[in-house]
Design a protein around this motif. Structure first.
Motif, PDB file in Angstrom:
ATOM      1  N   GLY A  59      -6.585 -28.350   0.577  1.00  0.00           N
ATOM      2  CA  GLY A  59      -7.252 -28.932  -0.574  1.00  0.00           C
ATOM      3  C   GLY A  59      -6.428 -28.703  -1.828  1.00  0.00           C
ATOM      4  N   ASN A  60      -7.068 -28.127  -2.846  1.00  0.00           N
ATOM      5  CA  ASN A  60      -6.365 -27.813  -4.088  1.00  0.00           C
ATOM      6  C   ASN A  60      -5.676 -26.449  -4.051  1.00  0.00           C
ATOM      7  N   ASP A  61      -5.864 -25.705  -2.968  1.00  0.00           N
ATOM      8  CA  ASP A  61      -5.262 -24.376  -2.828  1.00  0.00           C
ATOM      9  C   ASP A  61      -4.116 -24.423  -1.833  1.00  0.00           C
ATOM     10  N   VAL A  62      -3.392 -23.303  -1.750  1.00  0.00           N
ATOM     11  CA  VAL A  62      -2.270 -23.201  -0.811  1.00  0.00           C
ATOM     12  C   VAL A  62      -2.352 -21.871  -0.067  1.00  0.00           C
ATOM     13  N   VAL A  63      -1.974 -21.908   1.206  1.00  0.00           N
ATOM     14  CA  VAL A  63      -1.808 -20.685   1.991  1.00  0.00           C
ATOM     15  C   VAL A  63      -0.377 -20.215   1.785  1.00  0.00           C
ATOM     16  N   VAL A  64      -0.222 -18.942   1.381  1.00  0.00           N
ATOM     17  CA  VAL A  64       1.083 -18.471   0.938  1.00  0.00           C
ATOM     18  C   VAL A  64       1.482 -17.211   1.706  1.00  0.00           C
ATOM     19  N   LEU A  65       2.769 -16.921   1.680  1.00  0.00           N
ATOM     20  CA  LEU A  65       3.340 -15.685   2.207  1.00  0.00           C
ATOM     21  C   LEU A  65       3.842 -14.882   1.019  1.00  0.00           C
ATOM     22  N   LYS A  66       3.409 -13.608   0.901  1.00  0.00           N
ATOM     23  CA  LYS A  66       3.728 -12.832  -0.294  1.00  0.00           C
ATOM     24  C   LYS A  66       3.719 -11.345   0.030  1.00  0.00           C
ATOM     25  N   TRP A  67       4.197 -10.554  -0.928  1.00  0.00           N
ATOM     26  CA  TRP A  67       4.042  -9.112  -0.868  1.00  0.00           C
ATOM     27  C   TRP A  67       2.625  -8.752  -1.252  1.00  0.00           C
ATOM     28  N   PRO A  68       2.061  -7.670  -0.731  1.00  0.00           N
ATOM     29  CA  PRO A  68       0.719  -7.254  -1.159  1.00  0.00           C
ATOM     30  C   PRO A  68       0.668  -7.043  -2.671  1.00  0.00           C
ATOM     31  N   TYR A  69      -0.348  -7.606  -3.295  1.00  0.00           N
ATOM     32  CA  TYR A  69      -0.505  -7.513  -4.749  1.00  0.00           C
ATOM     33  C   TYR A  69      -1.538  -6.437  -5.061  1.00  0.00           C
ATOM     34  N   LEU A  70      -1.130  -5.386  -5.771  1.00  0.00           N
ATOM     35  CA  LEU A  70      -1.991  -4.246  -6.068  1.00  0.00           C
ATOM     36  C   LEU A  70      -2.708  -4.379  -7.406  1.00  0.00           C
ATOM     37  N   ARG A  71      -2.601  -5.540  -8.019  1.00  0.00           N
ATOM     38  CA  ARG A  71      -3.278  -5.861  -9.279  1.00  0.00           C
ATOM     39  C   ARG A  71      -2.658  -5.134 -10.468  1.00  0.00           C
ATOM     40  N   ARG A  72      -3.402  -5.143 -11.614  1.00  0.00           N
ATOM     41  CA  ARG A  72      -2.870  -4.587 -12.854  1.00  0.00           C
ATOM     42  C   ARG A  72      -3.705  -3.406 -13.322  1.00  0.00           C
ATOM     43  N   SER A  73      -3.046  -2.536 -14.063  1.00  0.00           N
ATOM     44  CA  SER A  73      -3.731  -1.377 -14.638  1.00  0.00           C
ATOM     45  C   SER A  73      -4.726  -1.827 -15.698  1.00  0.00           C
ATOM     46  N   TYR A  74      -5.912  -1.211 -15.705  1.00  0.00           N
ATOM     47  CA  TYR A  74      -6.893  -1.497 -16.740  1.00  0.00           C
ATOM     48  C   TYR A  74      -6.410  -1.043 -18.117  1.00  0.00           C
ATOM     49  N   GLN A  75      -5.656   0.046 -18.151  1.00  0.00           N
ATOM     50  CA  GLN A  75      -5.276   0.655 -19.419  1.00  0.00           C
ATOM     51  C   GLN A  75      -4.026   0.022 -20.020  1.00  0.00           C
ATOM     52  N   THR A  76      -2.987  -0.143 -19.220  1.00  0.00           N
ATOM     53  CA  THR A  76      -1.704  -0.624 -19.741  1.00  0.00           C
ATOM     54  C   THR A  76      -1.458  -2.104 -19.483  1.00  0.00           C
ATOM     55  N   LYS A  77      -2.277  -2.724 -18.645  1.00  0.00           N
ATOM     56  CA  LYS A  77      -2.139  -4.136 -18.239  1.00  0.00           C
ATOM     57  C   LYS A  77      -0.843  -4.397 -17.466  1.00  0.00           C
ATOM     58  N   ARG A  78      -0.178  -3.342 -17.010  1.00  0.00           N
ATOM     59  CA  ARG A  78       1.051  -3.496 -16.229  1.00  0.00           C
ATOM     60  C   ARG A  78       0.712  -3.583 -14.747  1.00  0.00           C
ATOM     61  N   ASP A  79       1.583  -4.227 -13.970  1.00  0.00           N
ATOM     62  CA  ASP A  79       1.385  -4.310 -12.531  1.00  0.00           C
ATOM     63  C   ASP A  79       1.432  -2.908 -11.920  1.00  0.00           C
ATOM     64  N   VAL A  80       0.491  -2.649 -10.999  1.00  0.00           N
ATOM     65  CA  VAL A  80       0.453  -1.346 -10.328  1.00  0.00           C
ATOM     66  C   VAL A  80       1.731  -1.132  -9.522  1.00  0.00           C
ATOM     67  N   THR A  81       2.258  -2.188  -8.936  1.00  0.00           N
ATOM     68  CA  THR A  81       3.505  -2.066  -8.171  1.00  0.00           C
ATOM     69  C   THR A  81       4.640  -1.556  -9.047  1.00  0.00           C
ATOM     70  N   THR A  82       4.703  -2.031 -10.291  1.00  0.00           N
ATOM     71  CA  THR A  82       5.736  -1.571 -11.221  1.00  0.00           C
ATOM     72  C   THR A  82       5.554  -0.098 -11.549  1.00  0.00           C
ATOM     73  N   ILE A  83       4.297   0.321 -11.751  1.00  0.00           N
ATOM     74  CA  ILE A  83       4.010   1.729 -12.054  1.00  0.00           C
ATOM     75  C   ILE A  83       4.413   2.621 -10.880  1.00  0.00           C
ATOM     76  N   LEU A  84       4.076   2.190  -9.658  1.00  0.00           N
ATOM     77  CA  LEU A  84       4.434   2.975  -8.476  1.00  0.00           C
ATOM     78  C   LEU A  84       5.950   3.019  -8.288  1.00  0.00           C
ATOM     79  N   THR A  85       6.617   1.921  -8.568  1.00  0.00           N
ATOM     80  CA  THR A  85       8.074   1.879  -8.425  1.00  0.00           C
ATOM     81  C   THR A  85       8.750   2.879  -9.344  1.00  0.00           C
ATOM     82  N   GLU A  86       8.149   3.117 -10.517  1.00  0.00           N
ATOM     83  CA  GLU A  86       8.738   4.048 -11.482  1.00  0.00           C
ATOM     84  C   GLU A  86       8.459   5.513 -11.124  1.00  0.00           C
ATOM     85  N   THR A  87       7.340   5.779 -10.454  1.00  0.00           N
ATOM     86  CA  THR A  87       6.933   7.166 -10.214  1.00  0.00           C
ATOM     87  C   THR A  87       7.200   7.653  -8.793  1.00  0.00           C
TER      88      THR A  87
END
Length: 351
Positions: A97-125
């Motif tokens: 329909g109007n959507d697509v089935v996609v292949l992707k990396w798991p998306y861990l969403r964004r931080s409530y406080q910093t609005k940064r991607d959680v994946t980016t935060i984990l990559t740094e720490t």
């Protein structure tokens, strides 16, 4: 072997699915409003509603759960637009329909406080935590094997009793208690002599040199984190060495006139290391999880400190992402060790 490995992967997938369900339920029934924690206690109703809508907090719990599964799944159903493609960085498989089935990396969403991607935060720490866990394991293995060998060779002497007492103390003392004592004694009382600080990150900022690596800040958390596996390695090495030293081929080596060091380190120790290596492989994943409070006590900028800070601020995406990452590491290491056992010893496959 392939069938055995496939079964282990299925078990690992089931474990991860269970962890996802438990983590989502746990952090969606805890008290506290993430929107209010983000904006502050004096925020107006309109702003709170806008934040809840931005992060999907205005939807029902079942809808939130299925949307979260859709984000975590490597194959998901998403809107077919430029903004969504940049957000998930997916590869289109086919349209529905109007959507697509996609292949992707798991998306861990964004931080409530910093609005940064959680994946980016984990990559740094995560690299800092890996460095801490790896050095703690190296420290525990070297000192633990040495003390275990010395204890076995000098059985029932004061050296043996001292090593056993140290091992019992290391197993009994909780990491957070040992961390407080070590930080106070070596980082405060003896700071002028050791040159160590009670707290500090692995990386610091110098106004002239920029970001620099402060290796001395690694010593105290490394020793604290390595105490428990060190104590266990001492006992395992001592027990294995005593068994090996009682074998017939050791007596034969003595009868042939081989030197004491050659018998201990060339013949006995090599055959006594199997259970120690097994313990080391299993303890590494545990050290990643055990670093949470150790990092927080010493102010070490790693995954543990980031997770505890996020939990205090009700920044649940960061907390959930870090827990899922640790669970994934546990599952992968256990699968790898099981497959390695089956490869080395075919009797494991039959069991």
């Amino acid at each position: 072997m392939l069938q055995y490995a496939f079964k282990k992967f299925i078990y690992g997938f089931a474990v991860m699915a269970g962890v996802i369900v438990v983590v989502f339920i746990l952090f969606n029934v805890l008290p506290g409003d993430p929107a209010r924690m983000t904006l502050g206690q004096r925020s107006d109703v309109q702003s709170l509603e806008a934040v809840r809508k931005e992060f999907g907090l205005d939807r029902s719990r079942p809808v939130q759960f299925f949307l979260y599964l859709n984000d975590l799944s490597p194959i998901g159903l998403h809107d077919n637009n430029k903004e969504t493609e940049e957000k998930y960085r997916y590869v289109k498989l086919f349209s529905v329909g109007n959507d697509v089935v996609v292949l992707k990396w798991p998306y861990l969403r964004r931080s409530y406080q910093t609005k940064r991607d959680v994946t980016t935060i984990l990559t740094e720490t995560v690299p800092n935590t890996f460095i801490l866990a790896f050095t703690a394991m190296i420290f525990a293995a070297i000192i633990g094997i040495f003390l275990g060998v010395i204890s076995a060779v000098h059985k029932d002497t004061w050296i043996d009793k001292t090593a056993n007492a140290f091992a019992i103390l290391g197993i009994s003392a909780p990491s957070f208690f040992a961390g407080i004592i070590i930080a106070w004694f070596f980082g405060f009382v003896l700071s002028d002599y050791t040159g160590l600080n009670m707290s500090g990150s692995l990386y610091s900022y110098d106004p002239f040199e920029g970001e620099v690596t402060t290796w001395k800040n690694l010593w105290l958390p490394m020793v604290t984190l390595g105490l428990r596996p060190l104590a266990i390695i001492v006992q395992l090495t001592r027990s294995a060495m005593l068994d090996v030293l009682a074998q017939d081929y050791i007596r034969t080596a003595k009868a042939k006139g081989l030197g004491r060091n050659a018998i201990i380190y060339k013949h006995a120790l090599r055959n006594a290391l199997n259970p120690v290596i097994t313990a080391i492989s299993g303890w590494f994943a545990s050290l990643l999880a055990g670093s949470f409070f150790v990092e927080y006590i010493f102010g070490y900028n790693g995954l543990g400190r980031t997770t505890v800070t996020a939990l205090e601020m009700s920044d649940f995406p960061v907390v959930m992402g870090s827990i899922l990452f640790i669970a994934f590491v546990f599952v992968v290491i256990n699968i790898f060790v099981d497959i390695l056992y089956a490869f080395v010893d075919p009797r494991v496959k039959l069991a």
